[in-house]
Design a protein around this motif. Structure first.
Motif, PDB file in Angstrom:
ATOM      1  N   MET A   2       0.842  -1.168   0.000  1.00  0.00           N
ATOM      2  CA  MET A   2       0.000   0.000   0.000  1.00  0.00           C
ATOM      3  C   MET A   2       0.893   1.238   0.000  1.00  0.00           C
ATOM      4  O   MET A   2       1.783   1.370   0.833  1.00  0.00           O
ATOM      5  CB  MET A   2      -0.897  -0.011   1.234  1.00  0.00           C
ATOM      6  N   PRO A   3       0.669   2.155  -0.924  1.00  0.00           N
ATOM      7  CA  PRO A   3       1.485   3.369  -0.960  1.00  0.00           C
ATOM      8  C   PRO A   3       1.277   4.211   0.294  1.00  0.00           C
ATOM      9  O   PRO A   3       0.182   4.281   0.843  1.00  0.00           O
ATOM     10  CB  PRO A   3       0.964   4.121  -2.187  1.00  0.00           C
ATOM     11  N   ALA A   4       2.357   4.812   0.725  1.00  0.00           N
ATOM     12  CA  ALA A   4       2.274   5.715   1.876  1.00  0.00           C
ATOM     13  C   ALA A   4       1.712   7.057   1.433  1.00  0.00           C
ATOM     14  O   ALA A   4       1.778   7.412   0.261  1.00  0.00           O
ATOM     15  CB  ALA A   4       3.661   5.899   2.478  1.00  0.00           C
ATOM     16  N   ARG A   5       1.167   7.790   2.368  1.00  0.00           N
ATOM     17  CA  ARG A   5       0.675   9.136   2.085  1.00  0.00           C
ATOM     18  C   ARG A   5       1.389  10.109   3.015  1.00  0.00           C
ATOM     19  O   ARG A   5       1.522   9.842   4.208  1.00  0.00           O
ATOM     20  CB  ARG A   5      -0.821   9.220   2.298  1.00  0.00           C
ATOM     21  N   GLU A   6       1.843  11.200   2.463  1.00  0.00           N
ATOM     22  CA  GLU A   6       2.506  12.252   3.234  1.00  0.00           C
ATOM     23  C   GLU A   6       1.608  13.478   3.236  1.00  0.00           C
ATOM     24  O   GLU A   6       1.056  13.844   2.202  1.00  0.00           O
ATOM     25  CB  GLU A   6       3.863  12.597   2.613  1.00  0.00           C
ATOM     26  N   TYR A   7       1.479  14.135   4.384  1.00  0.00           N
ATOM     27  CA  TYR A   7       0.630  15.313   4.524  1.00  0.00           C
ATOM     28  C   TYR A   7       1.508  16.520   4.844  1.00  0.00           C
ATOM     29  O   TYR A   7       2.308  16.468   5.778  1.00  0.00           O
ATOM     30  CB  TYR A   7      -0.399  15.101   5.645  1.00  0.00           C
ATOM     31  N   TYR A   8       1.344  17.588   4.065  1.00  0.00           N
ATOM     32  CA  TYR A   8       2.141  18.804   4.214  1.00  0.00           C
ATOM     33  C   TYR A   8       1.229  20.016   4.333  1.00  0.00           C
ATOM     34  O   TYR A   8       0.224  20.119   3.637  1.00  0.00           O
ATOM     35  CB  TYR A   8       3.042  19.007   2.988  1.00  0.00           C
ATOM     36  N   LEU A   9       1.606  20.949   5.196  1.00  0.00           N
ATOM     37  CA  LEU A   9       0.879  22.204   5.332  1.00  0.00           C
ATOM     38  C   LEU A   9       1.652  23.305   4.617  1.00  0.00           C
ATOM     39  O   LEU A   9       2.856  23.183   4.375  1.00  0.00           O
ATOM     40  CB  LEU A   9       0.695  22.561   6.806  1.00  0.00           C
ATOM     41  N   ASP A  10       0.975  24.408   4.307  1.00  0.00           N
ATOM     42  CA  ASP A  10       1.582  25.512   3.562  1.00  0.00           C
ATOM     43  C   ASP A  10       2.809  26.103   4.250  1.00  0.00           C
ATOM     44  O   ASP A  10       3.715  26.601   3.582  1.00  0.00           O
ATOM     45  CB  ASP A  10       0.562  26.628   3.326  1.00  0.00           C
TER      46      ASP A  10
ATOM     47  N   ALA B  49       3.785  10.159  10.516  1.00  0.00           N
ATOM     48  CA  ALA B  49       2.846   9.102  10.908  1.00  0.00           C
ATOM     49  C   ALA B  49       3.448   8.053  11.851  1.00  0.00           C
ATOM     50  O   ALA B  49       2.798   7.678  12.828  1.00  0.00           O
ATOM     51  CB  ALA B  49       2.256   8.438   9.671  1.00  0.00           C
ATOM     52  N   PRO B  50       4.672   7.542  11.591  1.00  0.00           N
ATOM     53  CA  PRO B  50       5.193   6.510  12.499  1.00  0.00           C
ATOM     54  C   PRO B  50       5.320   6.991  13.946  1.00  0.00           C
ATOM     55  O   PRO B  50       5.156   6.217  14.881  1.00  0.00           O
ATOM     56  CB  PRO B  50       6.569   6.172  11.924  1.00  0.00           C
ATOM     57  N   VAL B  51       5.600   8.269  14.138  1.00  0.00           N
ATOM     58  CA  VAL B  51       5.760   8.820  15.485  1.00  0.00           C
ATOM     59  C   VAL B  51       4.444   9.401  15.998  1.00  0.00           C
ATOM     60  O   VAL B  51       4.213   9.479  17.191  1.00  0.00           O
ATOM     61  CB  VAL B  51       6.872   9.898  15.493  1.00  0.00           C
ATOM     62  N   GLY B  52       3.574   9.814  15.063  1.00  0.00           N
ATOM     63  CA  GLY B  52       2.289  10.377  15.435  1.00  0.00           C
ATOM     64  C   GLY B  52       2.366  11.825  15.873  1.00  0.00           C
ATOM     65  O   GLY B  52       1.717  12.212  16.844  1.00  0.00           O
ATOM     66  N   THR B  53       3.179  12.630  15.163  1.00  0.00           N
ATOM     67  CA  THR B  53       3.314  14.035  15.512  1.00  0.00           C
ATOM     68  C   THR B  53       3.510  14.890  14.266  1.00  0.00           C
ATOM     69  O   THR B  53       3.951  14.382  13.230  1.00  0.00           O
ATOM     70  CB  THR B  53       4.485  14.257  16.490  1.00  0.00           C
ATOM     71  N   TRP B  54       3.163  16.152  14.376  1.00  0.00           N
ATOM     72  CA  TRP B  54       3.456  17.104  13.310  1.00  0.00           C
ATOM     73  C   TRP B  54       4.873  17.604  13.512  1.00  0.00           C
ATOM     74  O   TRP B  54       5.321  17.777  14.641  1.00  0.00           O
ATOM     75  CB  TRP B  54       2.477  18.281  13.352  1.00  0.00           C
ATOM     76  N   ARG B  55       5.587  17.807  12.408  1.00  0.00           N
ATOM     77  CA  ARG B  55       6.956  18.323  12.474  1.00  0.00           C
ATOM     78  C   ARG B  55       7.047  19.636  11.710  1.00  0.00           C
ATOM     79  O   ARG B  55       6.295  19.861  10.770  1.00  0.00           O
ATOM     80  CB  ARG B  55       7.933  17.306  11.903  1.00  0.00           C
ATOM     81  N   ASP B  56       7.993  20.480  12.125  1.00  0.00           N
ATOM     82  CA  ASP B  56       8.181  21.742  11.427  1.00  0.00           C
ATOM     83  C   ASP B  56       9.048  21.524  10.189  1.00  0.00           C
ATOM     84  O   ASP B  56       9.453  20.396   9.900  1.00  0.00           O
ATOM     85  CB  ASP B  56       8.767  22.807  12.355  1.00  0.00           C
TER      86      ASP B  56
ATOM     87  N   VAL C  95       3.000  23.763  17.655  1.00  0.00           N
ATOM     88  CA  VAL C  95       1.644  24.236  17.388  1.00  0.00           C
ATOM     89  C   VAL C  95       0.915  23.217  16.519  1.00  0.00           C
ATOM     90  O   VAL C  95       1.406  22.843  15.456  1.00  0.00           O
ATOM     91  CB  VAL C  95       1.680  25.600  16.657  1.00  0.00           C
ATOM     92  N   LEU C  96      -0.241  22.769  16.982  1.00  0.00           N
ATOM     93  CA  LEU C  96      -1.053  21.854  16.177  1.00  0.00           C
ATOM     94  C   LEU C  96      -1.777  22.646  15.088  1.00  0.00           C
ATOM     95  O   LEU C  96      -2.152  23.801  15.295  1.00  0.00           O
ATOM     96  CB  LEU C  96      -2.076  21.135  17.050  1.00  0.00           C
ATOM     97  N   PRO C  97      -1.985  22.042  13.928  1.00  0.00           N
ATOM     98  CA  PRO C  97      -2.689  22.752  12.861  1.00  0.00           C
ATOM     99  C   PRO C  97      -4.164  22.945  13.186  1.00  0.00           C
ATOM    100  O   PRO C  97      -4.773  22.124  13.871  1.00  0.00           O
ATOM    101  CB  PRO C  97      -2.507  21.850  11.645  1.00  0.00           C
ATOM    102  N   SER C  98      -4.707  24.040  12.673  1.00  0.00           N
ATOM    103  CA  SER C  98      -6.141  24.300  12.839  1.00  0.00           C
ATOM    104  C   SER C  98      -6.928  23.459  11.835  1.00  0.00           C
ATOM    105  O   SER C  98      -6.361  22.884  10.899  1.00  0.00           O
ATOM    106  CB  SER C  98      -6.430  25.784  12.610  1.00  0.00           C
ATOM    107  N   VAL C  99      -8.219  23.424  12.012  1.00  0.00           N
ATOM    108  CA  VAL C  99      -9.089  22.694  11.082  1.00  0.00           C
ATOM    109  C   VAL C  99      -8.952  23.275   9.673  1.00  0.00           C
ATOM    110  O   VAL C  99      -8.895  22.542   8.688  1.00  0.00           O
ATOM    111  CB  VAL C  99     -10.561  22.744  11.562  1.00  0.00           C
ATOM    112  N   GLU C 100      -8.854  24.599   9.573  1.00  0.00           N
ATOM    113  CA  GLU C 100      -8.701  25.250   8.273  1.00  0.00           C
ATOM    114  C   GLU C 100      -7.393  24.837   7.598  1.00  0.00           C
ATOM    115  O   GLU C 100      -7.338  24.605   6.392  1.00  0.00           O
ATOM    116  CB  GLU C 100      -8.761  26.773   8.424  1.00  0.00           C
TER     117      GLU C 100
END
Length: 70
Positions: free
Chosen positions: A1-9, A16-23, A31-36
């Motif tokens: 199954m291909p992995a998916r990477e999520y990036y913010l602007d 994902a393996p650690v379960g945290t957002w990184r800068d 800072v956690l991302p907002s819903v927007e």
């Protein structure tokens, strides 16, 4: 199954393996991302592949194996 990477602007990305957002420098984000921000996240599908240059799957010599992505 291909992995998916999520990036913010702003450069943050989901580890994902650690379960945290990184800068943008790979450090855990304070800072956690907002819903927007999550709604506008870029999703990249990651597919990795390997190939044997001589088509002989028993030949595991590093020069014969090529790693690539799509």
């Amino acid at each position: 199954m291909p992995a998916r990477e999520y990036y913010l602007d702003d450069g943050r990305w989901w580890d994902a393996p650690v379960g945290t957002w990184r800068d943008g420098k790979g450090r855990p984000s304070k800072v956690l991302p907002s819903v927007e921000e999550l709604a506008s996240a870029l999703v990249t599908r990651v597919v990795l592949a390997t190939a044997h240059r001589d088509h002989d799957t028993s030949n595991l010599n590093p020069p014969d194996i090529r790693v690539g992505g799509r």
